[in-house]
Design an enzyme around this catalytic site. Structure first.
Site, PDB file in Angstrom:
ATOM      1  N   SER A  53      65.586  80.794  -1.843  1.00 45.13           N
ATOM      2  CA  SER A  53      64.332  80.729  -1.085  1.00 45.13           C
ATOM      3  C   SER A  53      63.882  82.125  -0.668  1.00 45.13           C
ATOM      4  O   SER A  53      62.697  82.466  -0.748  1.00 45.13           O
ATOM      5  CB  SER A  53      64.506  79.843   0.150  1.00 45.13           C
ATOM      6  OG  SER A  53      63.341  79.872   0.954  1.00 45.13           O
TER       7      SER A  53
ATOM      8  N   PHE B 289      53.184  86.020  -3.024  1.00 42.18           N
ATOM      9  CA  PHE B 289      54.348  85.311  -3.510  1.00 42.18           C
ATOM     10  C   PHE B 289      54.028  84.426  -4.708  1.00 42.18           C
ATOM     11  O   PHE B 289      54.919  83.909  -5.343  1.00 42.18           O
ATOM     12  CB  PHE B 289      54.966  84.456  -2.399  1.00 42.18           C
ATOM     13  CG  PHE B 289      55.263  85.254  -1.149  1.00 42.18           C
ATOM     14  CD1 PHE B 289      55.838  86.508  -1.231  1.00 42.18           C
ATOM     15  CD2 PHE B 289      54.946  84.741   0.096  1.00 42.18           C
ATOM     16  CE1 PHE B 289      56.110  87.241  -0.086  1.00 42.18           C
ATOM     17  CE2 PHE B 289      55.218  85.471   1.248  1.00 42.18           C
ATOM     18  CZ  PHE B 289      55.785  86.718   1.150  1.00 42.18           C
TER      19      PHE B 289
ATOM     20  N   TRP C 212      62.665  83.858  -3.737  1.00 44.35           N
ATOM     21  CA  TRP C 212      61.386  83.286  -4.155  1.00 44.35           C
ATOM     22  C   TRP C 212      60.232  83.982  -3.441  1.00 44.35           C
ATOM     23  O   TRP C 212      59.161  84.182  -4.016  1.00 44.35           O
ATOM     24  CB  TRP C 212      61.372  81.792  -3.839  1.00 44.35           C
ATOM     25  CG  TRP C 212      60.099  81.094  -4.225  1.00 44.35           C
ATOM     26  CD1 TRP C 212      59.808  80.496  -5.412  1.00 44.35           C
ATOM     27  CD2 TRP C 212      58.921  80.922  -3.414  1.00 44.35           C
ATOM     28  NE1 TRP C 212      58.544  79.965  -5.399  1.00 44.35           N
ATOM     29  CE2 TRP C 212      57.986  80.219  -4.177  1.00 44.35           C
ATOM     30  CE3 TRP C 212      58.584  81.308  -2.115  1.00 44.35           C
ATOM     31  CZ2 TRP C 212      56.721  79.880  -3.689  1.00 44.35           C
ATOM     32  CZ3 TRP C 212      57.338  80.982  -1.618  1.00 44.35           C
ATOM     33  CH2 TRP C 212      56.415  80.267  -2.405  1.00 44.35           C
ATOM     34  N   HIS C 213      60.464  84.377  -2.182  1.00 47.30           N
ATOM     35  CA  HIS C 213      59.399  85.002  -1.404  1.00 47.30           C
ATOM     36  C   HIS C 213      59.112  86.433  -1.831  1.00 47.30           C
ATOM     37  O   HIS C 213      58.020  86.950  -1.539  1.00 47.30           O
ATOM     38  CB  HIS C 213      59.734  84.963   0.088  1.00 47.30           C
ATOM     39  CG  HIS C 213      59.509  83.625   0.721  1.00 47.30           C
ATOM     40  ND1 HIS C 213      60.452  82.626   0.676  1.00 47.30           N
ATOM     41  CD2 HIS C 213      58.440  83.109   1.382  1.00 47.30           C
ATOM     42  CE1 HIS C 213      59.978  81.561   1.306  1.00 47.30           C
ATOM     43  NE2 HIS C 213      58.761  81.824   1.736  1.00 47.30           N
ATOM     44  N   GLY C 214      60.040  87.071  -2.483  1.00 50.79           N
ATOM     45  CA  GLY C 214      59.740  88.420  -2.926  1.00 50.79           C
ATOM     46  C   GLY C 214      60.968  89.217  -3.304  1.00 50.79           C
ATOM     47  O   GLY C 214      62.094  88.883  -2.925  1.00 50.79           O
TER      48      GLY C 214
END
Length: 467
Positions: free
Chosen positions: A318, A467, A321-323
């Site tokens: 997670s 994102f 996934w955001h960066g």
């Protein structure tokens, strides 16, 4: 094209009018919706359209190949690798190369690897996960492959939720694309209410908070304790107003077209534990990880050690996934540790309905834990996060609380938003006010409209566009 732009306010009525003019021919509706979605997405950079086309085509083709029943595992693995590979190149290649070179440098080795100068396509993480859900669900037998290429491409590119979610599942959104839609006045009106509330949260809450947050963060190493605390509080409200505001606009816009999107937020800042918070925040992403990562790995059914592994892995993914930044990785692991501590040390109840003083204290404590994590999330790098917390700690120890110099007006708007959400917490969204007198309803609408026009902050890009 941004929701809070003049171009969108012109774009939406045109698309809406033509869409319902094509009501007797739902396949033409889908074609029009697809064309509008590609215009919406290509507004930023037409070259982005090639990526979403390739993603859509590969996932559509993988469904047809799996329908034949030959080498299904090979087909699903190939499509997953292709889509994750595209995401990895555009979003993570430079991050991993730079860190690999740094790691080898610590060992006395040199790696002369090239980096890429590419623009990160808007929303690539969102539509990649949406396409993967189709491929995986077809492979699992939860969904029959579709042969309607236009409906499928419209499902991937549906413009209200294309660039920042909710991340819709093929099992819920694709069937809506395949059947005839009916215009319902009540749904359209409720959609407009939802859009208005989203505009208020984005333009009045998030954008006003952003101005103060950016000012505080730019000079955090000289700020007083109260100013730093204000920076944390305002960013906590900024990211909520920004992201949930986008989801509100997306859900409301979809309702104008007779399409229902999933709820992505359920008043997360009223949560009594970090676990509850993650069941209320960015629901579409967390349920995606639950269904496609956590449960397939065994979930919490295989003993405490594997549960710990699975939770850590989900939140690590997670964060990534955001960066491509270590701040996101640390932020993900921080939330995993908080969640595991609750699970194994406190065993908090998930379904308690009554609200007492103890619950209010738990809400406050959970809010502070989440806000601490958002500070890591907001920082440009780990050094900045450590510096911010160090300055806050030294200010508190030395008694340098100072005064609040930024964001007082923004905080007042935030408190108003929280009060409205608390009062309407039992309804689907805060502007679900059809039970009120007509004069009261319209007074609420006009007050919010006036706030959007006259109390909005300086326009900021949606945080989750990156994102």
């Amino acid at each position: 094209m941004s929701f809070v732009s003049v171009s969108f306010l012109l774009f939406l009525p045109i698309v809406f009018a033509a869409y319902w003019a094509l009501r007797p021919w739902h396949r033409w509706q889908n074609l029009w919706l697809l064309a509008a979605s590609y215009v919406f997405y290509g507004w930023w950079d037409w070259r982005f359209l090639l990526l979403i086309f390739v993603t859509s085509l590969s996932s559509f083709g993988s469904g047809l190949l799996m329908e034949r029943g030959e080498r299904k595992r090979w087909v699903v693995a190939s499509n997953i690798c292709l889509n994750i590979g595209i995401l990895a190149v555009f979003k993570y290649y430079n991050f991993f190369i730079e860190n690999l070179c740094l790691l080898l440098g610590q060992a006395g080795l040199t790696l002369d690897a090239p980096t890429l100068s590419v623009i990160l396509p808007v929303g690539i993480s969102f539509y990649t996960f949406q396409s993967l859900s189709y491929t995986i669900d077809v492979y699992r037998g939860k969904l029959k492959p579709t042969r309607d290429v236009v409906a499928f491409f419209a499902y991937i590119a549906f413009f209200p939720q294309l660039v920042a979610g909710p991340i819709e599942r093929a099992t819920t959104l694709l069937p809506q694309m395949l059947k005839r839609r009916t215009f319902r006045y009540e749904e359209a009106v409720d959609g407009l209410r939802r859009i208005l509330w989203g505009f208020f949260k984005k333009m009045v809450i998030a954008d006003n908070c952003a101005l103060a947050v950016n000012t505080i963060w730019a000079d955090y190493d000289h700020a007083s304790g109260l100013t730093l605390i204000m920076g944390i509080l305002l960013f906590t409200f900024q990211i909520y107003g920004d992201f949930s505001g986008y989801s509100d606009i997306a859900i409301g816009t979809a309702r104008l077209f007779g399409i229902k999107l999933m709820e992505n937020f359920r008043l997360p800042y009223f949560s009594r534990s970090v676990g509850e918070f993650w069941r209320r925040w960015h629901i579409s992403l967390m349920t995606w990880f639950r269904d496609y990562v956590y449960i397939p790995l065994g979930g919490s059914r295989s003993g405490p050690m594997l549960t710990i592994r699975n939770v850590l892995l989900v939140f690590l993914l997670s964060g990534l996934w955001h960066g491509a930044n270590w701040t996101f990785v640390v932020w993900g692991l921080y939330n995993a540790c908080m969640l595991l501590a609750e699970r194994f040390l406190f065993h908090r109840s998930r379904n308690k309905q009554t609200v007492g003083w103890r619950d209010l204290l738990l809400v406050l404590f959970t809010f502070l834990l989440v806000a601490f994590g958002w500070t890591i999330f907001r920082s440009a790098n780990l050094g900045e996060a450590i510096g911010y917390f160090s300055q806050l700690g030294s200010s508190i120890v030395s008694g340098n609380f100072g005064t609040i110099s930024h964001g007082k007006q923004a905080l007042v708007w935030c408190l108003l938003m929280i009060a409205i959400e608390w009062a309407q917490r039992r309804r689907q969204h805060p502007l679900q006010v059809e039970h009120l007198n007509a004069c009261v309803r319209w007074a609420i609408y006009y007050v919010l409209l006036l706030a959007v026009f006259f109390a909005r902050g300086e326009e900021q890009a949606f945080i989750y566009f990156q994102f």
